[in-house]
Design a protein around this motif. Structure first.
Motif, PDB file in Angstrom:
ATOM      1  N   ARG A  79      15.491  66.323  50.966  1.00  0.00           N
ATOM      2  CA  ARG A  79      15.397  66.919  49.643  1.00  0.00           C
ATOM      3  C   ARG A  79      14.444  66.088  48.791  1.00  0.00           C
ATOM      4  O   ARG A  79      14.659  64.894  48.592  1.00  0.00           O
ATOM      5  CB  ARG A  79      16.798  66.861  49.044  1.00  0.00           C
ATOM      6  CG  ARG A  79      17.005  67.663  47.833  1.00  0.00           C
ATOM      7  CD  ARG A  79      18.493  67.732  47.540  1.00  0.00           C
ATOM      8  NE  ARG A  79      19.107  66.418  47.528  1.00  0.00           N
ATOM      9  CZ  ARG A  79      20.366  66.188  47.839  1.00  0.00           C
ATOM     10  NH1 ARG A  79      21.139  67.158  48.205  1.00  0.00           N
ATOM     11  NH2 ARG A  79      20.864  64.968  47.783  1.00  0.00           N
ATOM     12  N   TRP A 138       3.864  64.883  47.739  1.00  0.00           N
ATOM     13  CA  TRP A 138       4.796  65.645  48.588  1.00  0.00           C
ATOM     14  C   TRP A 138       4.461  67.127  48.554  1.00  0.00           C
ATOM     15  O   TRP A 138       4.481  67.809  49.569  1.00  0.00           O
ATOM     16  CB  TRP A 138       6.246  65.441  48.111  1.00  0.00           C
ATOM     17  CG  TRP A 138       6.770  64.069  48.371  1.00  0.00           C
ATOM     18  CD1 TRP A 138       6.304  63.178  49.297  1.00  0.00           C
ATOM     19  CD2 TRP A 138       7.841  63.419  47.694  1.00  0.00           C
ATOM     20  NE1 TRP A 138       7.026  62.020  49.237  1.00  0.00           N
ATOM     21  CE2 TRP A 138       7.976  62.128  48.262  1.00  0.00           C
ATOM     22  CE3 TRP A 138       8.711  63.783  46.678  1.00  0.00           C
ATOM     23  CZ2 TRP A 138       8.947  61.221  47.843  1.00  0.00           C
ATOM     24  CZ3 TRP A 138       9.664  62.877  46.256  1.00  0.00           C
ATOM     25  CH2 TRP A 138       9.783  61.613  46.826  1.00  0.00           C
ATOM     26  N   GLN A 149      15.872  71.156  42.396  1.00  0.00           N
ATOM     27  CA  GLN A 149      14.869  72.218  42.353  1.00  0.00           C
ATOM     28  C   GLN A 149      14.592  72.705  40.951  1.00  0.00           C
ATOM     29  O   GLN A 149      13.715  73.524  40.737  1.00  0.00           O
ATOM     30  CB  GLN A 149      15.357  73.417  43.169  1.00  0.00           C
ATOM     31  CG  GLN A 149      15.625  73.094  44.612  1.00  0.00           C
ATOM     32  CD  GLN A 149      16.194  74.290  45.320  1.00  0.00           C
ATOM     33  OE1 GLN A 149      15.569  75.326  45.420  1.00  0.00           O
ATOM     34  NE2 GLN A 149      17.405  74.172  45.791  1.00  0.00           N
ATOM     35  N   GLU A 190       6.901  61.706  53.483  1.00  0.00           N
ATOM     36  CA  GLU A 190       8.104  61.712  52.642  1.00  0.00           C
ATOM     37  C   GLU A 190       8.602  60.332  52.248  1.00  0.00           C
ATOM     38  O   GLU A 190       9.701  60.191  51.706  1.00  0.00           O
ATOM     39  CB  GLU A 190       9.259  62.495  53.276  1.00  0.00           C
ATOM     40  CG  GLU A 190       8.945  63.963  53.453  1.00  0.00           C
ATOM     41  CD  GLU A 190      10.062  64.696  54.162  1.00  0.00           C
ATOM     42  OE1 GLU A 190      11.158  64.763  53.581  1.00  0.00           O
ATOM     43  OE2 GLU A 190       9.842  65.173  55.286  1.00  0.00           O
ATOM     44  N   ARG A 236       7.640  72.173  55.500  1.00  0.00           N
ATOM     45  CA  ARG A 236       8.722  71.936  54.543  1.00  0.00           C
ATOM     46  C   ARG A 236       9.300  70.546  54.737  1.00  0.00           C
ATOM     47  O   ARG A 236       9.419  70.071  55.875  1.00  0.00           O
ATOM     48  CB  ARG A 236       9.839  72.988  54.730  1.00  0.00           C
ATOM     49  CG  ARG A 236       9.384  74.425  54.544  1.00  0.00           C
ATOM     50  CD  ARG A 236       8.960  74.718  53.129  1.00  0.00           C
ATOM     51  NE  ARG A 236      10.037  74.502  52.168  1.00  0.00           N
ATOM     52  CZ  ARG A 236       9.826  74.170  50.909  1.00  0.00           C
ATOM     53  NH1 ARG A 236       8.610  73.975  50.453  1.00  0.00           N
ATOM     54  NH2 ARG A 236      10.849  74.018  50.092  1.00  0.00           N
ATOM     55  N   PRO A 237       9.671  69.894  53.675  1.00  0.00           N
ATOM     56  CA  PRO A 237      10.183  68.521  53.809  1.00  0.00           C
ATOM     57  C   PRO A 237      11.477  68.468  54.606  1.00  0.00           C
ATOM     58  O   PRO A 237      12.257  69.419  54.607  1.00  0.00           O
ATOM     59  CB  PRO A 237      10.418  68.100  52.362  1.00  0.00           C
ATOM     60  CG  PRO A 237      10.473  69.362  51.575  1.00  0.00           C
ATOM     61  CD  PRO A 237       9.639  70.355  52.288  1.00  0.00           C
ATOM     62  N   ARG A 238      11.675  67.342  55.279  1.00  0.00           N
ATOM     63  CA  ARG A 238      12.920  67.160  56.032  1.00  0.00           C
ATOM     64  C   ARG A 238      14.056  66.766  55.101  1.00  0.00           C
ATOM     65  O   ARG A 238      15.207  67.007  55.360  1.00  0.00           O
ATOM     66  CB  ARG A 238      12.743  66.042  57.065  1.00  0.00           C
ATOM     67  CG  ARG A 238      11.741  66.365  58.143  1.00  0.00           C
ATOM     68  CD  ARG A 238      11.763  65.263  59.195  1.00  0.00           C
ATOM     69  NE  ARG A 238      11.440  63.959  58.618  1.00  0.00           N
ATOM     70  CZ  ARG A 238      11.925  62.803  59.043  1.00  0.00           C
ATOM     71  NH1 ARG A 238      12.764  62.774  60.046  1.00  0.00           N
ATOM     72  NH2 ARG A 238      11.562  61.674  58.480  1.00  0.00           N
ATOM     73  N   PRO A 288       2.355  75.443  56.309  1.00  0.00           N
ATOM     74  CA  PRO A 288       3.409  74.852  55.483  1.00  0.00           C
ATOM     75  C   PRO A 288       4.277  73.918  56.326  1.00  0.00           C
ATOM     76  O   PRO A 288       4.591  74.229  57.475  1.00  0.00           O
ATOM     77  CB  PRO A 288       4.222  76.055  55.004  1.00  0.00           C
ATOM     78  CG  PRO A 288       3.319  77.230  55.167  1.00  0.00           C
ATOM     79  CD  PRO A 288       2.390  76.912  56.285  1.00  0.00           C
ATOM     80  N   ARG A 324       1.837  67.444  58.080  1.00  0.00           N
ATOM     81  CA  ARG A 324       1.944  66.973  56.689  1.00  0.00           C
ATOM     82  C   ARG A 324       0.677  66.222  56.273  1.00  0.00           C
ATOM     83  O   ARG A 324       0.156  66.413  55.168  1.00  0.00           O
ATOM     84  CB  ARG A 324       3.148  66.025  56.519  1.00  0.00           C
ATOM     85  CG  ARG A 324       4.495  66.623  56.763  1.00  0.00           C
ATOM     86  CD  ARG A 324       5.156  67.222  55.568  1.00  0.00           C
ATOM     87  NE  ARG A 324       5.434  66.320  54.472  1.00  0.00           N
ATOM     88  CZ  ARG A 324       6.109  66.699  53.381  1.00  0.00           C
ATOM     89  NH1 ARG A 324       6.561  67.945  53.267  1.00  0.00           N
ATOM     90  NH2 ARG A 324       6.316  65.862  52.388  1.00  0.00           N
ATOM     91  N   ASN A 382      -2.177  68.654  55.875  1.00  0.00           N
ATOM     92  CA  ASN A 382      -2.022  69.380  54.609  1.00  0.00           C
ATOM     93  C   ASN A 382      -2.506  68.541  53.422  1.00  0.00           C
ATOM     94  O   ASN A 382      -3.201  69.034  52.534  1.00  0.00           O
ATOM     95  CB  ASN A 382      -0.558  69.754  54.373  1.00  0.00           C
ATOM     96  CG  ASN A 382      -0.109  70.906  55.254  1.00  0.00           C
ATOM     97  OD1 ASN A 382      -0.943  71.557  55.909  1.00  0.00           O
ATOM     98  ND2 ASN A 382       1.176  71.168  55.293  1.00  0.00           N
ATOM     99  N   ASP A 436       3.305  69.273  51.726  1.00  0.00           N
ATOM    100  CA  ASP A 436       4.151  70.406  52.086  1.00  0.00           C
ATOM    101  C   ASP A 436       3.322  71.684  52.221  1.00  0.00           C
ATOM    102  O   ASP A 436       3.423  72.414  53.204  1.00  0.00           O
ATOM    103  CB  ASP A 436       5.215  70.529  50.969  1.00  0.00           C
ATOM    104  CG  ASP A 436       6.119  71.732  51.105  1.00  0.00           C
ATOM    105  OD1 ASP A 436       5.885  72.560  51.986  1.00  0.00           O
ATOM    106  OD2 ASP A 436       7.070  71.842  50.298  1.00  0.00           O
ATOM    107  N   THR A 437       2.464  71.915  51.247  1.00  0.00           N
ATOM    108  CA  THR A 437       1.788  73.210  51.174  1.00  0.00           C
ATOM    109  C   THR A 437       0.310  73.175  51.547  1.00  0.00           C
ATOM    110  O   THR A 437      -0.267  74.209  51.859  1.00  0.00           O
ATOM    111  CB  THR A 437       1.843  73.740  49.726  1.00  0.00           C
ATOM    112  OG1 THR A 437       1.152  72.805  48.892  1.00  0.00           O
ATOM    113  CG2 THR A 437       3.277  73.874  49.234  1.00  0.00           C
TER     114      THR A 437
END
Lengths: 520, 467
Positions: free
Chosen positions: B17, B107, B66, B380, B13-15, B11, B408, B411, B111-112
């Motif tokens: 939002r 994204w 979110q 991103e 995670r984005p830097r 994973p 990233r 992924n 991310d995942t």
């Protein structure tokens, strides 16, 4: 439907108790107004009553749509049911509340949330008209779109060609909407359903027990069918067994001889339109203890149905499969649910020769509880093409009248049903329309976490009971009633005396993107 | 059993939002401050904290981004003061081809490393332009293999780059060795990083990610990142200047690429003479003349043809440029007809925005695709274009941690790999090599309309818009 003592002993305590009250399973198809379950139902417009309101009740007197109400014994008006408002069109009439309010306390605005629900296929307007039908049990009122979505193709560009006036001899009350499901001259029951649709497979696990029971009770009330999907046969469905199709899918979850013996129709799920060629997938979070028990699986583990049937690699294997079910239940009709690949016509013919009564085509834009987005969008063709291709091929093969073709995958309204039948289907299967009637807004989160926060496609405690069985049943009964009303009206305006007579009547259709050859 | 190509993901995670689609807004002046605020009941837990700080303004935007948009709170609020809106920022990201939905999906994948999955049926338009007017086929019962949940473990996504003889060739009774081939485990190469993103560490990250994935990356010969060597790090030098043709540094690369130019046959022959094991590819801007030029290049001994489309997948033409879908088909069919299809590998780039585009470009006739913008989106990027205008990068690409950036990209490729397997599994095709030009395993919108609807409805109107 009565259950044998033998059967009963195997049932859980809850179901036992439930089965002791057979009267509970009696449902009539009477329409009863069933208000939405959310405090703030979504509509296109918002009606705001300012604090200058003197509670005179003038708006209650004039509004013919039930926006303003003061229940008996109440001193104050309750907050406007603005989802019922028909909007600026009303201002042309004398019954507009805005104009009649002596205090000018009322204002009308567009509801910003309304535009954010739905999508190209299920536009906000289509969702709202479905909600309205589920509430009232009747055709949606003025200004409510219930025919076209905004997908720009298929049913959204195909129109029905209504003659100037229907034949004088045709009476709406004599129009038949029955569909015969067994067209083979064999020893099995000649099952007929009262409306040209039945409920598609939604498993216990993907949807809540209350949703499942609401659908089953509605199927019984309307003498049609619903389907267990691939999650096993919940005991509480037994009182409705004559109206419950059991599905045999590749994971064989919860399949037992007795569940097959109970069913009037057994459906082989070869593929599902939303994810053709990929098998099923129940995400781990939705595999709660009751679901795991029913599926004989471990709680919390994602459950995959493989693709395809690992016992079927040829049309001969398919025939063996059908023979197996036909022996286990000599009464049942056999249905094969297939997707719409390029050679869907060959698949249909093969299925027929292997012995099925129903060929069920599930188009690529069909519903699902969880599917890869890439599959939902890209794999297999939309149902509009599938129906037509299969119908023509079966006609050319000379077997069209020996098999029932059922279409699904994007049928949203009675108009879509009429168009599908005119293209060549005998009837349709619906699923999404039912969950929309229960309050779905198509947020697509069925798969994540504990499932649907709105209580429809979830098995999580605390969410399931957001829909009561009575409320859900009545909403669906109302929807069915409204749909039949609209469908009969369509048939009447087309001058066609029955659903059966509409089949294949492509002369009653035109396409907005086509120039007819005859220049009509 | 040979080792399977498998991409290990972690994973990342984005830097920043991510720009979500929906958010709820409220008119707080009407709030009754009830103790059972609907926000506390948020099924996803996003708004619970916000309910506690209802009268502050703390971190409000964080919640908006979110929101899953289930509307439960909007519909249950006692005073009806909540509503849902589409985030205006969401509408602004991307462009008409790289839509906000594609960015969001990319994204998620970066991310995942997972395939995007959702509930409910497809809600998009019936059809669209370019690749959106194709549906891939499926097979009801015939599968690549009966093992594994989808039998997909056995699907091979490798492709060859280079020339394949259609028969054995002997000279003086001796078998001439087959021409060199390089194998890419995915039908993807990383395209040269476009100008606007060309600032460290981006080019290094792209080449390193490619090497880790055993894929190849195209790099302009003047911009080979420090510390990387064309021979060892799967770099395909793009030889833009005449001087670079004779540069020893590039002789050892397993593949080089040069832009199309007159008398290319002689240059290719020169390069092949220096290193016969090297694959020489020619880069050609797609145009109405591409098919003709492809035939000539195949005849000139060019082993791979890189067809370059613009970022929206269009050819270069003054009027009505065609989409890659049609141009690739034309080039592929011309080569097939000429009997030289296997003499040259076709790489297509431009307009490959999603995993499905890769599969569809291959179905149309490409052997593999080259991608650039999706890699930037994985880092991103919002495609805001600020950098083009000389403004500061909104996501400070210059400061990105290289390891995180590589993760990233890896992924994203893992998610694309899985999606390719999904499509091929459904089609019952076991080899990407066999997917090339396999239009029988897909359905084109115009064909279905012509075969199925035209007999019923007449003639389709020219220019009738589909969406």
């Amino acid at each position: 439907m009565s259950t044998t003592t033998n059967n009963k002993s195997e049932l859980s305590a809850t179901a036992d108790e439930f089965l002791d009250k057979p009267e509970y399973a009696q449902v009539t198809r009477d329409v009863r107004p069933t208000v939405p379950r959310y405090r703030n139902e979504l509509g296109k417009y918002r009606v705001h009553r300012a604090s200058t309101c003197k509670q005179c009740g003038r708006c209650v007197e004039v509004c013919g749509y039930g926006v303003h109400t003061r229940p008996t014994g109440y001193k104050l008006l309750i907050r406007p049911f603005d989802y019922r408002c028909i909007g600026p069109d009303c201002e042309k009439s004398d019954t507009c509340c805005l104009k009649t309010c002596p205090e000018n306390a009322l204002s009308l605005t567009i509801n910003p949330a309304f535009e954010t629900i739905g999508d190209f296929r299920w536009t906000p307007e289509l969702i709202a008209s479905t909600w309205r039908m589920a509430e009232t049990g009747h055709a949606p009122g003025p200004g409510q779109e219930c025919e076209f979505g905004a997908s720009g193709g298929g049913f959204d560009r195909i129109c029905l060609k209504f003659p100037d006036s229907p034949p004088a001899t045709l009476r709406p009350e004599e129009i038949s909407t029955e569909v015969l499901l067994n067209r083979r001259n064999d020893s099995r029951q000649r099952l007929k359903i009262d409306v040209p649709w039945y409920g598609g497979g939604m498993s216990f696990g993907s949807t809540s027990i209350n949703t499942i029971l609401s659908r089953a009770r509605t199927a019984r009330a309307w003498n049609t069918l619903t389907c267990t999907g691939e999650g096993g046969y919940v005991d509480r469905l037994i009182p409705y067994a004559d109206h419950v199709i059991t599905q045999v899918a590749t994971g064989l979850f919860g399949i037992r001889e007795e569940t097959i013996q109970r069913a009037p129709v057994v459906e082989f799920k070869y593929a599902q339109g939303a994810k053709p060629g990929l098998g099923g997938h129940l995400l781990g979070d939705k595999n709660t203890p009751p679901v795991a028990a029913m599926r004989e699986a471990v709680v919390g583990v994602p459950l995959f149905s493989p693709f395809p049937f690992h016992s079927v690699y040829s049309i001969e294997d398919h025939k063996k499969h059908i023979d197996w079910i036909a022996h286990v239940n000599p009464r049942a009709l056999i249905s094969a649910k297939v997707s719409t690949p390029a050679d869907v016509d060959m698949v249909a013919v093969g299925s027929y020769y292997a012995g099925v009564h129903i060929v069920h085509l599930d188009g690529s834009y069909g519903g699902t509880g969880a599917a890869p987005n890439i599959a939902k969008k890209n794999i297999a063709m939309p149902i509009e093409y599938g129906i037509s291709r299969v119908h023509r091929f079966l006609v050319a093969e000379g077997i069209r009248d020996a098999v029932t073709v059922i279409a699904s995958g994007g049928l949203r309204s009675p108009y879509d049903i009429a168009k599908a039948i005119a293209l060549g289907a005998d009837g349709v299967v619906i699923g999404t329309a039912e969950v929309v009637a229960l309050g779905c807004i198509r947020c697509s989160n069925c798969e994540s976490g504990c499932g649907c926060p709105r209580g429809i496609t979830t098995t999580a405690a605390g969410y399931c009971d957001r829909i009561s069985i009575d409320w859900g049943t009545q909403r669906l009964i109302n929807l069915y009633s409204a749909w039949r009303e609209v469908l009969v009206d369509i048939l009447y305006r087309l001058g066609v005396e029955s659903v059966a007579a509409l089949r294949g009547r492509t002369d009653l259709l035109y396409h907005l993107d086509y120039e007819p050859e005859d220049g009509a | 059993m040979p080792a399977k190509y498998h991409i290990h993901t972690h994973p990342a995670r984005p830097r920043f939002r991510p720009v979500g689609k929906f958010g709820i807004v409220d008119w707080r002046e009407d709030c009754a401050s009830c103790h059972n605020c609907v926000k506390r009941a948020c099924a996803y837990g996003f708004y619970r904290e916000e309910a506690d700080t209802l009268h502050d303004e703390v971190g409000y935007l964080d919640y908006i981004y979110q929101c899953k948009g289930c509307l439960s709170c909007v519909q249950d609020c006692t005073k009806g003061i909540l509503t849902r809106i589409v985030n205006p920022e969401y509408k602004r990201i991307g462009d008409t081809y790289y839509t906000p939905a594609i960015l969001l999906s990319t994204w998620f994948q970066a991310d995942t490393g997972r395939v995007p999955v959702s509930g409910a049926g497809y809600g998009g338009p019936f059809t669209g332009s370019g690749f959106d007017s194709m549906w891939t086929d499926m097979s009801e019962i015939v599968r690549p293999t009966r093992d594994g949940i989808h039998g997909r473990e056995y699907i091979n996504t490798s492709v060859d780059i280079g020339r394949k003889n259609d028969h054995l060739i002997f000279e003086n009774g001796t078998l001439i060795p087959s021409p060199p081939l390089i194998v890419s485990p995915l039908p993807i190469i990383f395209e040269a990083v476009p100008e606007r993103w060309l600032r460290e560490p981006v080019p290094t990250v792209v080449s390193k990610a490619a090497a880790q994935l055993e894929l190849f990356s195209v790099v302009r010969s003047s911009e080979i990142p420090a510390g990387l060597s064309p021979a060892k790090d799967n770099i395909i030098p793009l030889l833009e200047s005449v001087e670079s043709f004779s540069d020893e540094t590039f002789t050892s690369a397993s593949m080089v690429m040069l832009p199309d130019r007159p008398l290319i046959g002689a240059i290719v022959a020169g390069l092949k003479e220096r290193n016969p094991e090297q694959i020489v590819a020619v880069r050609l801007n797609a145009s109405p003349e591409s098919a003709q030029r492809a035939l000539e290049l195949a005849g000139d001994g060019v082993e791979a043809l890189h067809l370059v489309f613009d970022s929206h997948g269009r050819e270069a033409a003054p009027v009505n440029p065609r989409h890659a879908r049609d141009v690739i088909r034309e080039v592929h069919c011309a080569l097939v007809k000429d009997g030289t299809r296997d003499q040259i590998t076709i790489i297509a780039s431009g307009g490959i925005a999603q995993a499905e585009h890769m599969a569809k470009a291959i179905i149309c006739g490409a052997d593999l695709v080259a991608i650039d913008i999706p890699l930037m989106v994985a880092l991103e990027c919002r495609l805001c274009g600020e950098c083009d205008r000389g403004e500061l990068c909104q996501i400070a690409l210059e400061e990105i941690d290289p390891q995180f950036a590589i993760e990233r990209i890896i992924n994203l490729m893992s998610a694309w790999h899985s999606q390719l397997l999904e499509l091929m599994g459904a089609m019952g095709i076991r080899e990407v090599r066999r997917l090339r030009g396999e239009v029988g395993r897909c359905m084109f919108f115009e064909d279905l309309e012509r075969e199925i609807f035209a007999p019923l409805f007449g003639t389709r109107r020219e220019g009738s818009v589909s969406i």
